[in-house]
Design a protein around this motif. Structure first.
Motif, short mmCIF file in Angstrom:
data_model
loop_
_atom_site.label_atom_id
_atom_site.label_comp_id
_atom_site.label_asym_id
_atom_site.label_seq_id
_atom_site.Cartn_x
_atom_site.Cartn_y
_atom_site.Cartn_z
N ARG A 41 0.83 -1.21 0.00
CA ARG A 41 0.00 0.00 0.00
C ARG A 41 0.86 1.25 0.00
O ARG A 41 1.87 1.33 0.70
N GLY A 75 -2.67 5.29 -0.32
CA GLY A 75 -4.07 4.91 -0.12
C GLY A 75 -5.07 5.84 -0.80
O GLY A 75 -6.21 5.95 -0.37
N ALA A 89 -5.49 -1.36 -3.04
CA ALA A 89 -4.63 -1.43 -1.85
C ALA A 89 -5.44 -1.68 -0.59
O ALA A 89 -4.95 -1.50 0.53
N LEU A 124 -0.33 -5.97 5.92
CA LEU A 124 -0.37 -4.77 5.09
C LEU A 124 1.03 -4.15 5.12
O LEU A 124 1.51 -3.77 6.18
N VAL A 132 3.00 -1.09 4.26
CA VAL A 132 2.78 0.30 3.87
C VAL A 132 4.13 0.96 3.60
O VAL A 132 5.04 0.88 4.42
N ASN A 134 -1.34 -9.54 -2.76
CA ASN A 134 -2.58 -8.83 -3.08
C ASN A 134 -3.65 -9.74 -3.71
O ASN A 134 -4.23 -9.39 -4.74
#
Lengths: 440, 410
Positions: free
Chosen positions: A26, A29, A36, A44, A46, A408
């Motif tokens: 991600r 966002g 994402a 997750l 990030v 994903n």
């Protein structure tokens, strides 16, 4: 997880790979199709801490950056020398360059200067098993298969990008924009087609309909005419005399197509004001509707009038208001369907309305998504465009990068594909063994 | 003995590949056999695509043309010319390099080699102009990706992968290419007698301006005899800059170049006709007309170009004097070297240089011995090779399409 180094990303992915844990990468966002979106049983990753520009290289006309840097800050870092980074999605103040790669983001200037894939030179990326690879670099063209080309726009399904090299361009000598108003969709559509046919490639060519003209003008005080049904913004760049000649040509074409209003920018301040309205379209609409969904189909330019008329028809059918903005030059449309999420039925209706618009785009020779990506929003519509063999080929490619399908998962592809996963159901000449079973 | 099969359409191509897939027969894919590029391969079957030819749809106002992959490229260029349009990536005719005469070959072949001309650094490479395709993969399945529109992020962008895959992933049956309006006018600003280092400095300087240069090349002294144009003096090194656009804008920008390089005494301007010819000759590698040596293409960051030239192209003190020229505003070098033992050693050194400097080599032409035993691409990263191999198998699980053409064993 908030890794800070490529090594950390590699360790996270390796752990997940060894332990069969799903991973969702991600960026900022800001995506509009849910690519994402976290999954309940995933890690997750990030990339927010990858927020530094690593190198500005004017000699090789490129910038090396971490993926969490915003799109606009790349231009910010090079504009003192008169350079800029061309793709400019409306969310450019907030969206990350890594996210731009994952959705192959475009913007209002992609007609002349291309989308992300045409402006990226290289990436460093981590594969799901933790392997770190570099694709491309400061030189042009891929060596062997263009893996960079396929990673761009892959919505985080093939790897996690940890470093990016983008091409920067010198700003044109002169830039002017012109506003042209029309009374009908067809006149505006024809004007766009005629400009292109005349051999003019504007830097940008945008269309907004009446609801958006009013909403954006209220919001951004852009100075738009309020008595026209449809507004075209055409931006031209080059040397000063070239721009002036082109503006004359464009205005002549507009006149032939019954334009009822025109105004050319006389200063850069005025030009930026014209764009301020258009770029605030999504925000401005928020002021007049409690909720809206933004669609993103691409169509052949000459179908613009037809598609607008169909959207008007669907709007009546679903009893939901709609506002339209288009990257008219490259046929990329963003209908904004307004609804009220307090009314549960309206959300469902809005989604069906959106799906109908996209199906119509495909029907007239267009595609489901021009620059927002498929994500989860449009995954079930993939079968409108692709048949089983097409999708199986894409899934096979996914396995080449991510054999366990840990990166994903559930994005881009229809989730019912499992029945035919691995391509074991061989369909030759349209003959399947079980034609009555649903497959994707 | 090789069997040659000439299918008429996609359905027949699909059936043929399906049969080869079922019976494990490798296939060499050709159309006009105009480009003996890549590693030499041995296959029991040859698939000749020349009958799958013709323009499917040309929409000048939508800026695209959809054609069957076996269509001769020259036919496409003629059709576009009639509407004052062209292919923005400026196709390269390798017929001169291989046989000493023009032969663009088929559009499918050009796409498969991702060949882009002098405008590449401004307008993108061929892969940036391939909007969509249909093809048959190594299992005989018909697949498609992309479309006719310029903005499209629906699924993976397989067009990028197929451009430059040398027919090793799928057999292209139909391609859709973006077309662009032909510039109204063009001129070329030529400076004489610059050293490669000075030429690179010129490129760097003009690329930092808004002059929108659309061609920038440098020819050294030992490689200019073939450039025979009325207004061009071919006795000294040539550094050329192309400007295109509306006439008044071109002339303004040429004037800016004149001012910018006022200290350069020896210069000339090629007007539109000679300018177009100059870039065509340059794009088509006519300096290596029917070369019997190894011709290599080196893509590198412009800042590394001077270093590369002094190591491998020309150096008086070291006695190096290979025929070469610089394209893409310093981002590309074409180089001819002998095909004897010391040259192989030079190639190994070049590979090392490229590994260190984010550059890579493509062997454009070589004799059969080198094409069988030597390399085609300089790739050194094992992880990329592993990934490339998996990608190949994802399209062609039994490795029957042009096997070994790019890398030995893939």
């Amino acid at each position: 997880m908030l890794p800070e180094t490529t090594k950390e990303v590699s360790l996270i992915l390796k752990y997940c790979y060894d332990n069969n844990v799903k991973v969702v990468p991600r960026g900022a966002g800001t995506g509009l199709s849910g690519s994402a979106l976290p999954l309940e049983d995933s890690v997750l990753v990030v990339l927010g801490k990858f927020n530094k520009i690593l190198e500005i290289d004017f000699e090789n006309r490129c910038v090396v950056t971490q993926p969490g840097v915003t799109n606009l800050s790349i231009t910010g870092a090079v504009q003192h020398e008169g350079f800029y980074y061309a793709p400019d999605p409306s969310s450019q103040m907030a969206c990350s360059i890594g996210g731009n790669i994952s959705t192959n983001a475009g913007g209002v200037h992609s007609l002349k200067y291309g989308v992300t894939t045409n402006n990226v030179l290289g990436v460093e990326m981590v594969l799901i098993d933790g392997t770190i690879i570099r694709l491309g670099g400061k030189n042009l063209d891929a060596e062997g298969y263009d893996l960079l080309g396929v990673v761009t726009g892959s919505e985080g399904l093939l790897g996690v990008i940890t470093e990016i090299t983008v091409k920067i361009l010198k700003k044109p000598q002169s830039v002017r924009a012109v506003l042209i108003g029309f009374d009908t969709n067809d006149d505006a559509g024809n004007c766009v087609a005629d400009i292109i046919s005349a051999g003019i490639i504007p830097a940008g060519m945008e269309i907004m309909d009446k609801p958006l003209i009013i909403a954006t003008d209220n919001f951004a005080k852009a100075g738009y005419p309020r008595d026209v049904e449809i507004l075209l913004i055409v931006e031209l760049d080059g040397t000063e005399s070239e721009v002036n000649t082109l503006i004359e040509k464009v205005l002549e074409i507009a006149k032939k197509n019954k334009a009822s209003y025109n105004r050319a920018s006389e200063s850069d301040e005025e030009r930026l004001r014209f764009w301020k309205g258009r770029k605030a379209a999504f925000t401005a609409l928020g002021a007049i509707s409690p909720d809206y969904i933004c669609m993103d189909g691409s169509i052949p330019r000459k179908k613009l009038g037809t598609v607008l008329n169909e959207i008007t028809r669907l709007s009546k059918k679903y009893e939901l208001a709609v506002a339209n903005c288009f990257h008219a030059g490259d046929g990329n449309l963003h209908p904004l369907i307004m609804f009220d999420s307090n009314n549960k039925k309206e959300l469902k209706k809005a989604e069906s309305f959106g799906a109908d618009i996209l199906k119509y785009c495909v029907k007239v020779g267009g595609v489901l998504t021009g620059e927002h990506g498929v994500g989860i929003e449009k995954r079930e519509l993939m079968c409108e465009m692709f048949n089983n063999d097409d999708i199986q080929q894409q899934l096979s490619l996914k396995k080449a990068f991510d054999e366990k399908s840990l990166l994903n998962p559930g994005k881009v592809f229809p989730i019912l594909h499992r029945c035919a996963e691995e391509g074991r159901v061989h369909v030759h000449k349209g003959k399947t063994r079980f034609p009555d079973l649903p497959s994707f | 003995m090789t069997d040659i099969y000439r299918p008429n359409n996609q359905e027949e191509i699909s059936q043929f590949i399906y049969d080869c897939y079922e019976s494990n027969r490798p296939i060499e894919i050709i159309t006009f056999n105009s480009k003996p590029i890549g590693r030499s391969i041995q296959c029991s079957q040859t698939l000749d695509l020349s009958k799958n030819s013709g323009i499917v749809e040309y929409q000048p106002d939508e800026l695209y043309i959809k054609v069957k992959a076996g269509t001769p490229l020259i036919d496409i260029l003629e059709v576009l010319k009639s509407k004052n349009q062209m292919l923005g990536f400026e196709p390269v005719d390798l017929g001169y390099l291989y046989n000493g005469k023009p032969n663009y070959g088929s559009v499918g072949g050009v796409v498969s080699c991702n060949l882009s001309g002098p405008r590449r650094f401004k307008s993108g490479s061929l892969r940036d102009h391939l909007l969509g395709f249909t093809a048959v993969n190594g299992k005989g399945e018909c697949i498609k990706s992309g479309g006719t529109v310029v903005k499209n992020v629906t699924g993976y962008d397989l067009s990028k992968l197929l451009a430059g895959s040398y027919g090793t992933l799928s057999v292209l049956t139909e391609v859709t290419l973006k077309v662009v309006p032909k510039p109204e006018f063009s001129e070329t600003f030529v400076m004489y007698g610059l050293t490669p280092k000075e030429a690179l400095e010129v490129f760097s300087k003009v690329m930092k301006t808004s002059l929108e240069i659309s061609g920038a090349c440098h020819y050294p002294k030992n490689n200019i005899d073939f450039l025979r144009l009325n207004d061009l003096d071919n006795s000294r090194t040539i550094t050329a800059l192309r400007i295109e656009g509306p006439k008044n804008s071109v002339q303004e920008r040429i004037e800016s170049l004149n001012k910018m390089f006022k200290e350069v005494k020896e210069k000339t301007i090629l007007e539109i006709y000679q300018s177009d010819l100059f870039w065509k000759i340059s794009a088509n590698l006519e300096c290596f007309n029917n070369s019997q040596k190894i011709v290599a293409k080196i893509s590198l960051p412009p800042t590394e170009t001077t270093g590369f030239i002094s190591q491998f192209c020309e150096d008086e003190i070291m006695g190096i004097n290979n025929k070469y020229f610089v394209e893409w505003a310093g981002g590309l070098i074409f180089l001819e070297i002998g095909n004897e033992d010391p040259s192989y050693l030079i190639l190994e050194k070049m590979k090392k240089f490229c590994k260190e400097k984010s550059a890579h080599i493509t062997i454009m032409k070589a004799d059969n011995t080198f094409r069988t035993s030597g390399f085609f691409l300089s790739s050194s990263d094992e992880n990329i090779k592993i990934l490339a191999s998996k990608v190949k198998l994802s399209f062609d699980p039994k490795s029957i399409l042009n096997p070994g053409k790019i890398y030995a064993g893939i």
